[in-house]
Design a protein around this motif. Structure first.
Motif, short mmCIF file in Angstrom:
data_model
loop_
_atom_site.label_atom_id
_atom_site.label_comp_id
_atom_site.label_asym_id
_atom_site.label_seq_id
_atom_site.Cartn_x
_atom_site.Cartn_y
_atom_site.Cartn_z
N HIS A 117 0.86 -1.20 0.00
CA HIS A 117 0.00 0.00 0.00
C HIS A 117 0.89 1.24 0.00
CE1 HIS A 117 1.23 -0.54 4.17
NE2 HIS A 117 1.07 0.76 4.31
N ASP A 149 1.29 5.02 1.90
CA ASP A 149 0.82 5.72 3.10
C ASP A 149 0.12 7.02 2.71
OD1 ASP A 149 1.66 3.77 4.77
OD2 ASP A 149 3.40 4.84 5.58
N HIS A 195 4.79 -0.07 -0.05
CA HIS A 195 5.46 -0.94 0.93
C HIS A 195 4.44 -1.83 1.62
CE1 HIS A 195 4.05 2.58 3.10
NE2 HIS A 195 3.96 1.79 4.17
FE LIG Z 1 2.40 1.86 5.55
#
Ligand SMILES: [Fe+2]
Ligand SMILES: O=C(O)CCC(=O)C(=O)O
Length: 519
Positions: free
Chosen positions: A409, A411, A478
């Protein structure tokens, strides 16, 4: 549910200890009860050895005669009381009293899914899993019953490939155990055969049904099935005989070339298993330094130990940034407020547990923390990043569950609405603190670029999510790999764009890189 955070499963250990206490006293009472019945039987047996040889001589002794009468009036007639003495009720009452704390079927399926995820990600054989030899803690090997229950859960979810693996493992365990098991051999063959049938392997399906018939020759459905499979094999071989029937079952090994053709998810899993080799010249560019962020007073006294562990995107490791006491405090504060992560179901619009994230998390504000640990950590982040915390999110403490993971995903917010409006705007940078070591698995990986970080307690990773233009850096995708052995605690601090205008200059062209060499 409890399976999504290991810390919430700890209560089950004390619960089980309590239940075992109840079971032990029940067993003791039952042993005493049976002891009394046995004593009576012994007495009768003894008396009868002499009495049955010659009853009339035996009864000529008045004591013998008295004892015989007594055995009927005070023995046989009252045996009822001993046989029906009810110790079970107390035991069952104790169990039902605690019933509300038992894990439920969602937990069971969650635990099974976790085992399969670990098997898949780390390429583990079922026999390694059942051996209990994954980590260094003492683990009882799995029994054929436990293996079969897992296999049945997988079978019911129609995942026939894994169902086959686990039915076969159950067969192996039955054979190895060599003593009686509550698992019915025919039952295993039956399910194994159907799984092979569903996978298109008719020869194997027929084979297992024949074994089932050997074990249970009168089984009518098995007889019909063998005939049915044989008919299909004869009449439409090209349609029904999967190449698997002819080939071995094992998948091919991973090679450098096969990485190219991997799907994104496979790349992620491969990175979880181990780092990708980076070009040699790469190493020489990795640096480490003590950092005081332009002589920030607190950092002059205690500079941050920084390692640059990746270049593009730049990932910094801040070694030993939290103390043991701070980490204990964060976990202690978060424990009671940990909640399972949810995601909106696109169809129903309802919040549902997110399968891509098996963990529980809680947000800590300084209001929760009169001792000031949270504030102190915030101030340290402000010191080494030079960024304002006034627009940052609260600290998010996370505890992972059985096989817990967080799939790849970003952030930063990718949809226009979520982060780009409002004064705080998008998540400019992430600080990811590791509050525990993880014995095996649980790395943080960046699958697009091949970076991998093994958690070390007390360290933090830092990276910029946005380029200088404010655009999301697509290389920062990540994930948290499944935890194979150990407990994983992390803590996120997401820093926003708002308020950084005079601290970090934005770029003038869309593709300018992220912010800088030192953090
Ligand atoms: Fe994350
Ligand atoms: O646990 C990890 O290693 C990654 C966690 C993460 O990426 C997140 O919580 O956003």
């Amino acid at each position: 549910e409890v399976f999504t955070a290991l810390v919430h499963m700890e209560g089950l250990v004390s619960l089980e200890k309590e239940l075992l206490g109840g079971l032990e006293s029940y067993l003791e009472l039952e042993r005493q009860r049976l002891g009394r019945v046995e004593q009576f039987a012994d007495r009768v047996r003894l008396a009868l050895t002499s009495a049955s040889q010659d009853p009339s001589t035996h009864l000529s002794d008045p004591v013998n005669a008295y004892q015989l009468v007594n055995r009927f009036t005070n023995g046989w007639a009252t045996l009822h009381d001993h046989v029906y003495e009810d110790n079970a009720q107390g035991l069952m009452a104790n169990i039902s009293y605690y019933n509300f704390r038992f894990p439920d079927t969602e937990d069971f399926t969650g635990a099974v899914t976790a085992i399969l995820r670990l098997q898949d990600t780390y390429r583990l054989s079922p026999s390694l899993i059942t051996s209990g030899k994954l980590g260094t803690t003492t683990t009882l090997p799995m029994t054929s019953e436990e293996s079969f229950q897992l296999a049945m859960d997988v079978y019911d979810s129609k995942d026939y490939r894994y169902a086959r693996d686990w039915m076969k493992e159950t067969l192996r365990l039955l054979d190895e155990e060599g003593h009686s098991s509550t698992v019915d051999l025919s039952d295993v063959y039956d399910h194994l055969s159907f799984a092979e049938y569903k996978l298109g392997n008719l020869k194997r399906a027929a084979h297992y049904t024949r074994l089932m018939l050997q074990n249970d020759p009168t089984h009518a459905r098995a007889q019909r099935n063998v005939a049915y499979f044989e008919e299909l094999i004869r009449t439409e071989p090209e349609k029904y005989i999967n190449q698997d029937d002819e080939r071995g079952e094992e998948g091919e090994g991973e090679t450098a070339e096969s990485r190219e053709s991997m799907t994104q998810y496979e790349r992620y899993q491969s990175l979880c298993r181990g780092p990708w080799p980076l070009p040699k010249e790469y190493d020489s560019e990795l640096t480490c330094f003590y950092y005081d962020n332009h002589r920030t007073p607190s950092l002059v006294i205690r500079p941050v130990k920084v390692e640059v562990v990746f270049h593009k995107p730049r990932i910094f490791m801040l070694r030993g940034i939290l103390s043991e006491r701070e980490m204990d405090r964060l976990k202690e504060l978060a424990g009671p407020i940990l909640k399972r992560a949810t995601a909106k179901n696109a169809d129903s619009g309802k919040d549902e547990p997110a399968h891509y994230r098996i963990s529980k998390s809680g947000w800590l504000s300084s209001k929760h923390d009169p001792l000031g640990y949270v504030d102190r950590i915030d101030r340290r982040i402000e010191d080494f990043t030079g960024l304002t915390m006034s627009t940052a999110e609260q600290l998010q403490v996370v505890n992972y569950g059985i096989g817990g993971h967080y799939e790849p995903h970003y952030d930063f917010g990718t949809d226009e609405a979520s982060f780009t409006d409002g004064k705080d705007r998008n998540r400019i940078a992430t600080v990811l603190f590791y509050l525990s070591d993880v014995e095996l698995g649980g790395a943080t990986v960046f699958p697009i670029v091949g970076a991998r970080i093994q958690p070390f307690k007390g360290d933090a990773a830092f990276w910029w999510n946005l380029k200088k233009s404010g655009e999301g850096d697509m290389l920062t995708r990540h994930a948290g790999c499944p935890v194979l052995v150990g407990t994983k605690w992390v803590c996120n601090k997401w820093i926003h764009e708002g308020g950084q205008e005079f601290r970090r200059r934005c770029g003038l062209t869309p593709n300018e890189e992220s912010y800088g060499h030192s953090l």
